[in-house]
Design a protein around this motif. Sequence first.
Motif, PDB file in Angstrom:
ATOM      1  N   VAL A 198      89.307 100.281  10.641  1.00 47.47           N
ATOM      2  CA  VAL A 198      90.313  99.556   9.878  1.00 47.47           C
ATOM      3  C   VAL A 198      91.664  99.750  10.562  1.00 47.47           C
ATOM      4  O   VAL A 198      92.065 100.891  10.828  1.00 47.47           O
ATOM      5  N   LEU A 199      92.351  98.655  10.859  1.00 48.85           N
ATOM      6  CA  LEU A 199      93.690  98.731  11.463  1.00 48.85           C
ATOM      7  C   LEU A 199      94.709  98.323  10.401  1.00 48.85           C
ATOM      8  O   LEU A 199      94.681  97.199   9.897  1.00 48.85           O
ATOM      9  N   GLU A 200      95.602  99.232  10.067  1.00 53.58           N
ATOM     10  CA  GLU A 200      96.594  98.973   9.024  1.00 53.58           C
ATOM     11  C   GLU A 200      97.998  99.029   9.631  1.00 53.58           C
ATOM     12  O   GLU A 200      98.355  99.995  10.311  1.00 53.58           O
ATOM     13  N   GLY A 234     103.497  98.032  -7.068  1.00 54.21           N
ATOM     14  CA  GLY A 234     102.789  96.749  -7.176  1.00 54.21           C
ATOM     15  C   GLY A 234     101.856  96.819  -8.364  1.00 54.21           C
ATOM     16  O   GLY A 234     102.294  97.077  -9.487  1.00 54.21           O
ATOM     17  N   ALA A 235     100.556  96.631  -8.107  1.00 56.53           N
ATOM     18  CA  ALA A 235      99.581  96.607  -9.201  1.00 56.53           C
ATOM     19  C   ALA A 235      99.646  97.888 -10.019  1.00 56.53           C
ATOM     20  O   ALA A 235      99.707  98.996  -9.481  1.00 56.53           O
ATOM     21  N   GLN A 236      99.586  97.723 -11.335  1.00 60.48           N
ATOM     22  CA  GLN A 236      99.818  98.832 -12.260  1.00 60.48           C
ATOM     23  C   GLN A 236      98.667  98.997 -13.245  1.00 60.48           C
ATOM     24  O   GLN A 236      98.427 100.083 -13.739  1.00 60.48           O
ATOM     25  N   LEU A 266     106.763  85.943  -5.936  1.00 58.12           N
ATOM     26  CA  LEU A 266     107.396  87.263  -5.881  1.00 58.12           C
ATOM     27  C   LEU A 266     107.615  87.824  -7.283  1.00 58.12           C
ATOM     28  O   LEU A 266     107.886  87.078  -8.225  1.00 58.12           O
ATOM     29  N   ALA A 267     107.469  89.122  -7.423  1.00 51.51           N
ATOM     30  CA  ALA A 267     107.900  89.822  -8.635  1.00 51.51           C
ATOM     31  C   ALA A 267     108.550  91.113  -8.159  1.00 51.51           C
ATOM     32  O   ALA A 267     108.272  91.590  -7.056  1.00 51.51           O
ATOM     33  N   TYR A 268     109.438  91.666  -8.985  1.00 47.54           N
ATOM     34  CA  TYR A 268     110.199  92.854  -8.589  1.00 47.54           C
ATOM     35  C   TYR A 268     109.985  93.930  -9.630  1.00 47.54           C
ATOM     36  O   TYR A 268     109.991  93.653 -10.830  1.00 47.54           O
ATOM     37  N   LYS A 269     109.803  95.155  -9.162  1.00 46.43           N
ATOM     38  CA  LYS A 269     109.677  96.266 -10.100  1.00 46.43           C
ATOM     39  C   LYS A 269     110.592  97.397  -9.666  1.00 46.43           C
ATOM     40  O   LYS A 269     110.689  97.688  -8.472  1.00 46.43           O
ATOM     41  N   ALA A 270     111.237  98.001 -10.627  1.00 43.21           N
ATOM     42  CA  ALA A 270     112.072  99.165 -10.317  1.00 43.21           C
ATOM     43  C   ALA A 270     111.824 100.233 -11.382  1.00 43.21           C
ATOM     44  O   ALA A 270     111.640  99.916 -12.558  1.00 43.21           O
ATOM     45  N   ALA A 272      89.779  87.706   3.775  1.00 43.43           N
ATOM     46  CA  ALA A 272      89.574  88.265   2.426  1.00 43.43           C
ATOM     47  C   ALA A 272      90.937  88.600   1.846  1.00 43.43           C
ATOM     48  O   ALA A 272      91.937  88.649   2.568  1.00 43.43           O
ATOM     49  N   GLY A 273      90.976  88.831   0.542  1.00 44.10           N
ATOM     50  CA  GLY A 273      92.241  89.181  -0.123  1.00 44.10           C
ATOM     51  C   GLY A 273      92.352  88.406  -1.421  1.00 44.10           C
ATOM     52  O   GLY A 273      91.605  87.445  -1.661  1.00 44.10           O
ATOM     53  N   GLU A 274      93.300  88.834  -2.263  1.00 44.01           N
ATOM     54  CA  GLU A 274      93.423  88.218  -3.596  1.00 44.01           C
ATOM     55  C   GLU A 274      93.509  86.708  -3.533  1.00 44.01           C
ATOM     56  O   GLU A 274      93.011  86.007  -4.408  1.00 44.01           O
ATOM     57  N   ALA A 275      94.138  86.170  -2.492  1.00 40.06           N
ATOM     58  CA  ALA A 275      94.374  84.724  -2.421  1.00 40.06           C
ATOM     59  C   ALA A 275      93.080  83.928  -2.340  1.00 40.06           C
ATOM     60  O   ALA A 275      93.069  82.735  -2.630  1.00 40.06           O
TER      61      ALA A 275
HETATM   62  C1  FAD Z   1     104.844  93.500  -8.403  1.00 41.35           C
HETATM   63  C2  FAD Z   1     103.353  93.316  -8.448  1.00 41.35           C
HETATM   64  C3  FAD Z   1     102.656  93.695  -9.585  1.00 41.35           C
HETATM   65  C4  FAD Z   1     101.273  93.532  -9.625  1.00 41.35           C
HETATM   66  N1  FAD Z   1     100.597  93.953 -10.742  1.00 41.35           N
HETATM   67  C5  FAD Z   1      99.244  93.874 -10.748  1.00 41.35           C
HETATM   68  C6  FAD Z   1      98.523  94.469 -11.803  1.00 41.35           C
HETATM   69  O1  FAD Z   1      99.081  95.129 -12.694  1.00 41.35           O
HETATM   70  N2  FAD Z   1      97.155  94.335 -11.804  1.00 41.35           N
HETATM   71  C7  FAD Z   1      96.488  93.698 -10.782  1.00 41.35           C
HETATM   72  O2  FAD Z   1      95.250  93.596 -10.834  1.00 41.35           O
HETATM   73  N3  FAD Z   1      97.168  93.153  -9.746  1.00 41.35           N
HETATM   74  C8  FAD Z   1      98.509  93.247  -9.698  1.00 41.35           C
HETATM   75  N4  FAD Z   1      99.202  92.780  -8.618  1.00 41.35           N
HETATM   76  C9  FAD Z   1      98.444  92.142  -7.521  1.00 41.35           C
HETATM   77  C10 FAD Z   1      97.741  93.141  -6.597  1.00 41.35           C
HETATM   78  O3  FAD Z   1      98.647  94.151  -6.217  1.00 41.35           O
HETATM   79  C11 FAD Z   1      97.264  92.382  -5.351  1.00 41.35           C
HETATM   80  O4  FAD Z   1      96.505  91.255  -5.756  1.00 41.35           O
HETATM   81  C12 FAD Z   1      96.358  93.226  -4.447  1.00 41.35           C
HETATM   82  O5  FAD Z   1      96.877  94.532  -4.278  1.00 41.35           O
HETATM   83  C13 FAD Z   1      96.218  92.509  -3.106  1.00 41.35           C
HETATM   84  O6  FAD Z   1      95.327  93.198  -2.269  1.00 41.35           O
HETATM   85  P1  FAD Z   1      94.930  92.584  -0.856  1.00 41.35           P
HETATM   86  O7  FAD Z   1      94.019  93.546  -0.220  1.00 41.35           O
HETATM   87  O8  FAD Z   1      94.498  91.179  -1.025  1.00 41.35           O
HETATM   88  O9  FAD Z   1      96.282  92.454  -0.039  1.00 41.35           O
HETATM   89  P2  FAD Z   1      97.335  93.617   0.420  1.00 41.35           P
HETATM   90  O10 FAD Z   1      97.415  94.655  -0.639  1.00 41.35           O
HETATM   91  O11 FAD Z   1      98.545  92.881   0.795  1.00 41.35           O
HETATM   92  O12 FAD Z   1      96.618  94.259   1.671  1.00 41.35           O
HETATM   93  C14 FAD Z   1      96.690  93.689   2.954  1.00 41.35           C
HETATM   94  C15 FAD Z   1      97.002  94.779   3.954  1.00 41.35           C
HETATM   95  O13 FAD Z   1      97.053  94.176   5.248  1.00 41.35           O
HETATM   96  C16 FAD Z   1      98.077  94.798   5.991  1.00 41.35           C
HETATM   97  N5  FAD Z   1      98.494  93.902   7.065  1.00 41.35           N
HETATM   98  C17 FAD Z   1      99.190  92.741   6.988  1.00 41.35           C
HETATM   99  N6  FAD Z   1      99.389  92.219   8.207  1.00 41.35           N
HETATM  100  C18 FAD Z   1      98.795  93.064   9.077  1.00 41.35           C
HETATM  101  C19 FAD Z   1      98.673  93.088  10.512  1.00 41.35           C
HETATM  102  N7  FAD Z   1      99.189  92.124  11.275  1.00 41.35           N
HETATM  103  N8  FAD Z   1      98.003  94.121  11.084  1.00 41.35           N
HETATM  104  C20 FAD Z   1      97.443  95.111  10.326  1.00 41.35           C
HETATM  105  N9  FAD Z   1      97.567  95.138   8.988  1.00 41.35           N
HETATM  106  C21 FAD Z   1      98.220  94.125   8.370  1.00 41.35           C
HETATM  107  C22 FAD Z   1      99.162  95.049   4.968  1.00 41.35           C
HETATM  108  O14 FAD Z   1     100.049  96.060   5.400  1.00 41.35           O
HETATM  109  C23 FAD Z   1      98.352  95.444   3.742  1.00 41.35           C
HETATM  110  O15 FAD Z   1      98.180  96.841   3.651  1.00 41.35           O
HETATM  111  C24 FAD Z   1     100.579  92.957  -8.531  1.00 41.35           C
HETATM  112  C25 FAD Z   1     101.273  92.585  -7.388  1.00 41.35           C
HETATM  113  C26 FAD Z   1     102.657  92.776  -7.329  1.00 41.35           C
HETATM  114  C27 FAD Z   1     103.368  92.423  -6.059  1.00 41.35           C
END
Ligand code: FAD
Length: 441
Positions: A29-31, A53-55, A271-275, A408-411
């Motif tokens: 895995v390359l991150e 992010g996800a909570q 976009l959403a913002y959390k602090a 792959a990914g949420e999208a």
């Molecule tokens: C503010 C906020 C609140 C949220 N709240 C919730 C919640 O309460 N419950 C819930 O279920 N979901 C929530 N979500 C959504 C959830 O966080 C995401 O859907 C999920 O984490 C996405 O996972 P992913 O693996 O698809 O993408 P990511 O988490 O984006 O993982 C992709 C990874 O790829 C890496 N990457 C990108 N480009 C490269 C590259 N060129 N080379 C190597 N690595 C790379 C990135 O650094 C990242 O680590 C929230 C999101 C946000 C922003």
Amino acid sequence: MVDVVVVGAGAAGIAAARMVLAAQRSVVVLEAMDRVGGRCFTDTSMPVPFDTGAQFFAQSQSLNTDMYPIANQFGVESFGAETVKRSFYDPDFPLIDADPSVFYASYAAINACLLEQGLEIANGGHDCPALQVLEKAGLADLPYRELVMQFLCTVVVGRPESEESALDLFNFAQFSPAPFLYPPRDSNYVPGGLGTYLATLADGLPIVLSAPVSCITHDGDGVTIHRAGGEPLRARAVVVTASTAAVHGIEFDPGLPPEYTQAFHDLPMGLAYKAMLGFHGCPFDGRLGTQAGTMNNVIPLVDGPTPAYSVNYFAEHYPDAGTHLVVTTEAAIAEQYEAMGPQAAARDILARLEDPFPGITGAWNGRVVASSWGMNPYTRGGMSSAKAGRAEARALLQTPVGGRLWFAGEALSARSHSLLNGAWATGIAAGAGAARASLRT
Ligand SMILES: Cc1cc2nc3c(=O)[nH]c(=O)nc-3n(C[C@H](O)[C@H](O)[C@H](O)COP(=O)(O)OP(=O)(O)OC[C@H]3O[C@@H](n4cnc5c(N)ncnc54)[C@H](O)[C@@H]3O)c2cc1C
């Protein structure tokens, strides 16, 4: 040569890598970042764990059939969002608990309309922006319509109601009652941090951190992955999990088929913002029904263009840690806050909260941690949303390119997009596909 390279160690990447190993194939895995978790990360620099992010586990009783049950098996502590107390205030009537019944009536009407019209679209009707659905149904002028839609679209999906596909919202909303608003059945908060839990699922995986991938060449025989600061890696298959915006930072050679490039553009990042802010003492106690020992969700009843924000008040699970607030804001203000930086954004948040909680600015201990998903080059946004008429772009991206390249990914999840469990499920599917492909020489 490794069997499968996974790009990204967020939820989808971790799930994909676990799947490849379960199929007895080798994986690297390359991150790009210096940590795992992607958009699900727990910051532990404050006394209370803060998920930037996800909570919460979403869809925990409906579609979250992979992650949530594993967490339960591991004994991860979580509590149902229905136990979170909700209060409302109306800035026009400071310090008076607002009557949310008008707001809830609007919410119920809008939700019902979106579900009914969404089903019609899903059955072959014409997709359009969510706002248009409300306009056609004569609901555009309901009181608090903008606030309801800010929560449904821009806090949950990250994009404005005038752009978000009604079908895409329906696919999500039929299983996902807005967790901040409605007494939600389907969500579970994780007091120890959802990101902390996700990171445990990455334990033992061969992950290289700080290794951004810049280019992927692919052909019928395999793939070559180029990364900063390391030799190119040759593999039999690759799974790319970068968000629909971050993926533009990777060059593909040969270029992706045009329908894939189009699909990424049709799923822009919202976009959403959390602090999280820390306080001396407990400046909220007793106001708007807040009490020490409860988690409280305070929602301003604001009509018109003022952006929505909700305030989570933490005390119950961290009795000795002082008082902490998590503020979540919708997309338009999120961009401004990221640009302002955490300290200036915190001062703006406090100024807004002086109304319901007089004296809160003076009680702030100066500490703040905030998200910056829009400015982070490896996420470039919070969550994906589909343009009107383009919800099917999610499914299109699930088909591998040339039998060697998976996304792959949420999208890519039709019904759980924008969610952690959606990311996880697509990672499992892509990891299984890539592992099978790696058996072919
Ligand atoms: C503010 C906020 C609140 C949220 N709240 C919730 C919640 O309460 N419950 C819930 O279920 N979901 C929530 N979500 C959504 C959830 O966080 C995401 O859907 C999920 O984490 C996405 O996972 P992913 O693996 O698809 O993408 P990511 O988490 O984006 O993982 C992709 C990874 O790829 C890496 N990457 C990108 N480009 C490269 C590259 N060129 N080379 C190597 N690595 C790379 C990135 O650094 C990242 O680590 C929230 C999101 C946000 C922003």
